[in-house]
Motif scaffolding. Structure first.
Motif, PDB file in Angstrom:
ATOM      1  N   TYR A  27      -6.031 -11.897 -27.624  1.00  0.00           N
ATOM      2  CA  TYR A  27      -5.391 -12.945 -28.408  1.00  0.00           C
ATOM      3  C   TYR A  27      -5.842 -14.338 -27.983  1.00  0.00           C
ATOM      4  N   LYS A  28      -6.709 -14.429 -27.012  1.00  0.00           N
ATOM      5  CA  LYS A  28      -7.036 -15.720 -26.412  1.00  0.00           C
ATOM      6  C   LYS A  28      -7.481 -16.755 -27.444  1.00  0.00           C
ATOM      7  N   ASP A  29      -8.406 -16.382 -28.317  1.00  0.00           N
ATOM      8  CA  ASP A  29      -8.886 -17.349 -29.316  1.00  0.00           C
ATOM      9  C   ASP A  29      -7.770 -17.767 -30.255  1.00  0.00           C
ATOM     10  N   HIS A  30      -6.950 -16.824 -30.674  1.00  0.00           N
ATOM     11  CA  HIS A  30      -5.833 -17.129 -31.560  1.00  0.00           C
ATOM     12  C   HIS A  30      -4.819 -18.046 -30.871  1.00  0.00           C
ATOM     13  N   LEU A  31      -4.548 -17.789 -29.620  1.00  0.00           N
ATOM     14  CA  LEU A  31      -3.576 -18.600 -28.889  1.00  0.00           C
ATOM     15  C   LEU A  31      -4.043 -20.038 -28.727  1.00  0.00           C
ATOM     16  N   ASN A  32      -5.345 -20.229 -28.565  1.00  0.00           N
ATOM     17  CA  ASN A  32      -5.857 -21.593 -28.434  1.00  0.00           C
ATOM     18  C   ASN A  32      -5.522 -22.427 -29.658  1.00  0.00           C
ATOM     19  N   ASP A  33      -5.479 -21.796 -30.830  1.00  0.00           N
ATOM     20  CA  ASP A  33      -5.123 -22.502 -32.057  1.00  0.00           C
ATOM     21  C   ASP A  33      -3.621 -22.762 -32.149  1.00  0.00           C
ATOM     22  N   VAL A  34      -2.826 -21.839 -31.620  1.00  0.00           N
ATOM     23  CA  VAL A  34      -1.378 -21.890 -31.779  1.00  0.00           C
ATOM     24  C   VAL A  34      -0.698 -22.693 -30.684  1.00  0.00           C
ATOM     25  N   VAL A  35      -1.132 -22.507 -29.470  1.00  0.00           N
ATOM     26  CA  VAL A  35      -0.429 -23.042 -28.312  1.00  0.00           C
ATOM     27  C   VAL A  35      -1.076 -24.334 -27.858  1.00  0.00           C
ATOM     28  N   SER A  36      -0.336 -25.403 -27.991  1.00  0.00           N
ATOM     29  CA  SER A  36      -0.815 -26.655 -27.426  1.00  0.00           C
ATOM     30  C   SER A  36       0.137 -27.023 -26.296  1.00  0.00           C
ATOM     31  N   GLY A  37      -0.339 -27.799 -25.405  1.00  0.00           N
ATOM     32  CA  GLY A  37       0.501 -28.190 -24.283  1.00  0.00           C
ATOM     33  C   GLY A  37      -0.086 -27.678 -22.985  1.00  0.00           C
ATOM     34  N   LYS A  38       0.384 -28.283 -21.913  1.00  0.00           N
ATOM     35  CA  LYS A  38      -0.178 -27.968 -20.610  1.00  0.00           C
ATOM     36  C   LYS A  38       0.275 -26.610 -20.088  1.00  0.00           C
ATOM     37  N   ALA A  39      -0.509 -26.086 -19.197  1.00  0.00           N
ATOM     38  CA  ALA A  39      -0.171 -24.914 -18.389  1.00  0.00           C
ATOM     39  C   ALA A  39       0.151 -23.680 -19.206  1.00  0.00           C
ATOM     40  N   SER A  40      -0.598 -23.445 -20.243  1.00  0.00           N
ATOM     41  CA  SER A  40      -0.501 -22.176 -20.942  1.00  0.00           C
ATOM     42  C   SER A  40      -1.821 -21.468 -20.754  1.00  0.00           C
ATOM     43  N   SER A  41      -1.740 -20.176 -20.452  1.00  0.00           N
ATOM     44  CA  SER A  41      -2.971 -19.434 -20.231  1.00  0.00           C
ATOM     45  C   SER A  41      -2.804 -18.008 -20.734  1.00  0.00           C
ATOM     46  N   PHE A  42      -3.903 -17.272 -20.688  1.00  0.00           N
ATOM     47  CA  PHE A  42      -3.921 -15.906 -21.195  1.00  0.00           C
ATOM     48  C   PHE A  42      -4.598 -14.997 -20.183  1.00  0.00           C
ATOM     49  N   ILE A  43      -3.995 -13.825 -19.946  1.00  0.00           N
ATOM     50  CA  ILE A  43      -4.589 -12.814 -19.085  1.00  0.00           C
ATOM     51  C   ILE A  43      -4.650 -11.514 -19.881  1.00  0.00           C
ATOM     52  N   GLN A  44      -5.823 -10.917 -19.894  1.00  0.00           N
ATOM     53  CA  GLN A  44      -6.043  -9.661 -20.615  1.00  0.00           C
ATOM     54  C   GLN A  44      -5.525  -8.480 -19.801  1.00  0.00           C
ATOM     55  N   LYS A  45      -4.764  -7.573 -20.445  1.00  0.00           N
ATOM     56  CA  LYS A  45      -4.357  -6.326 -19.803  1.00  0.00           C
ATOM     57  C   LYS A  45      -5.505  -5.333 -19.908  1.00  0.00           C
ATOM     58  N   PRO A  46      -5.704  -4.459 -18.992  1.00  0.00           N
ATOM     59  CA  PRO A  46      -4.998  -4.408 -17.717  1.00  0.00           C
ATOM     60  C   PRO A  46      -5.488  -5.527 -16.803  1.00  0.00           C
ATOM     61  N   TYR A  47      -4.597  -6.140 -16.103  1.00  0.00           N
ATOM     62  CA  TYR A  47      -4.957  -7.232 -15.200  1.00  0.00           C
ATOM     63  C   TYR A  47      -4.641  -6.806 -13.773  1.00  0.00           C
ATOM     64  N   SER A  48      -5.297  -7.453 -12.851  1.00  0.00           N
ATOM     65  CA  SER A  48      -5.010  -7.175 -11.447  1.00  0.00           C
ATOM     66  C   SER A  48      -3.836  -8.049 -11.012  1.00  0.00           C
ATOM     67  N   PHE A  49      -3.074  -7.543 -10.087  1.00  0.00           N
ATOM     68  CA  PHE A  49      -1.964  -8.332  -9.573  1.00  0.00           C
ATOM     69  C   PHE A  49      -2.469  -9.600  -8.896  1.00  0.00           C
ATOM     70  N   SER A  50      -3.587  -9.480  -8.167  1.00  0.00           N
ATOM     71  CA  SER A  50      -4.123 -10.671  -7.494  1.00  0.00           C
ATOM     72  C   SER A  50      -4.555 -11.722  -8.514  1.00  0.00           C
ATOM     73  N   GLY A  51      -5.114 -11.282  -9.648  1.00  0.00           N
ATOM     74  CA  GLY A  51      -5.489 -12.230 -10.695  1.00  0.00           C
ATOM     75  C   GLY A  51      -4.281 -12.935 -11.285  1.00  0.00           C
ATOM     76  N   LEU A  52      -3.206 -12.182 -11.497  1.00  0.00           N
ATOM     77  CA  LEU A  52      -1.967 -12.776 -12.004  1.00  0.00           C
ATOM     78  C   LEU A  52      -1.404 -13.767 -10.994  1.00  0.00           C
ATOM     79  N   HIS A  53      -1.390 -13.379  -9.727  1.00  0.00           N
ATOM     80  CA  HIS A  53      -0.852 -14.259  -8.691  1.00  0.00           C
ATOM     81  C   HIS A  53      -1.660 -15.549  -8.593  1.00  0.00           C
ATOM     82  N   LEU A  54      -2.980 -15.453  -8.687  1.00  0.00           N
ATOM     83  CA  LEU A  54      -3.823 -16.655  -8.658  1.00  0.00           C
ATOM     84  C   LEU A  54      -3.508 -17.574  -9.835  1.00  0.00           C
TER      85      LEU A  54
END
Length: 139
Positions: free
Chosen positions: A97-124
């Motif tokens: 959904y990353k490309d779609h979210l870039n169009d929809v979500v404006s504002g600071k500190a919003s990001s996207f992580i693709q599942k399956p994700y690593s816990f260390s990646g989420l924590h970072l």
């Protein structure tokens, strides 16, 4: 001295974790707690909004699954941001959904992580958002 200067310094960050899959939410919640975060878990978009209304001043980051039955992550996001427009949100999904979210979500500190994700990646990503918010709060 300003009003913010009199407020006690918060040393423990709170995360609202929203996912309808218990096989994801339970282990992630436990791992985040072990790292010292306070974690509030919701299994639906509606439950997330209800919890956010109660705890909105204490929540530092929302981790929000995009696909959930009933109210999806995008709908929940708009409700949450209507309550607190500055809340950082990390979207997660098994679909890209990353490309779609870039169009929809404006504002600071919003990001996207693709599942399956690593816990260390989420924590970072959580640490990055918390660091970015602390830096921008001082400007």
């Amino acid at each position: 001295m300003g009003e913010d200067e009199n407020r006690p310094i918060k040393t423990r960050h709170t995360i609202l974790l929203v996912d309808d899959e218990l096989t994801i939410i339970e282990p992630i919640c436990e791992l985040l707690k072990r790292l010292g975060y306070k974690v509030i878990c919701a299994e639906s978009g509606k439950q997330a909004i209800d919890l956010f209304k109660q705890e909105c001043d204490d929540i530092d980051v929302v981790i929000l699954d995009m696909l959930m039955p009933g109210m999806n992550g995008k709908e929940a996001f708009f409700h949450i941001r209507s309550i607190r427009p500055d809340i950082p949100v990390i979207f997660v999904s098994g679909y890209n959904y990353k490309d779609h979210l870039n169009d929809v979500v404006s504002g600071k500190a919003s990001s996207f992580i693709q599942k399956p994700y690593s816990f260390s990646g989420l924590h970072l990503e959580i640490q990055k958002i918390l660091t970015d918010n602390n830096s921008s709060a001082k400007i």
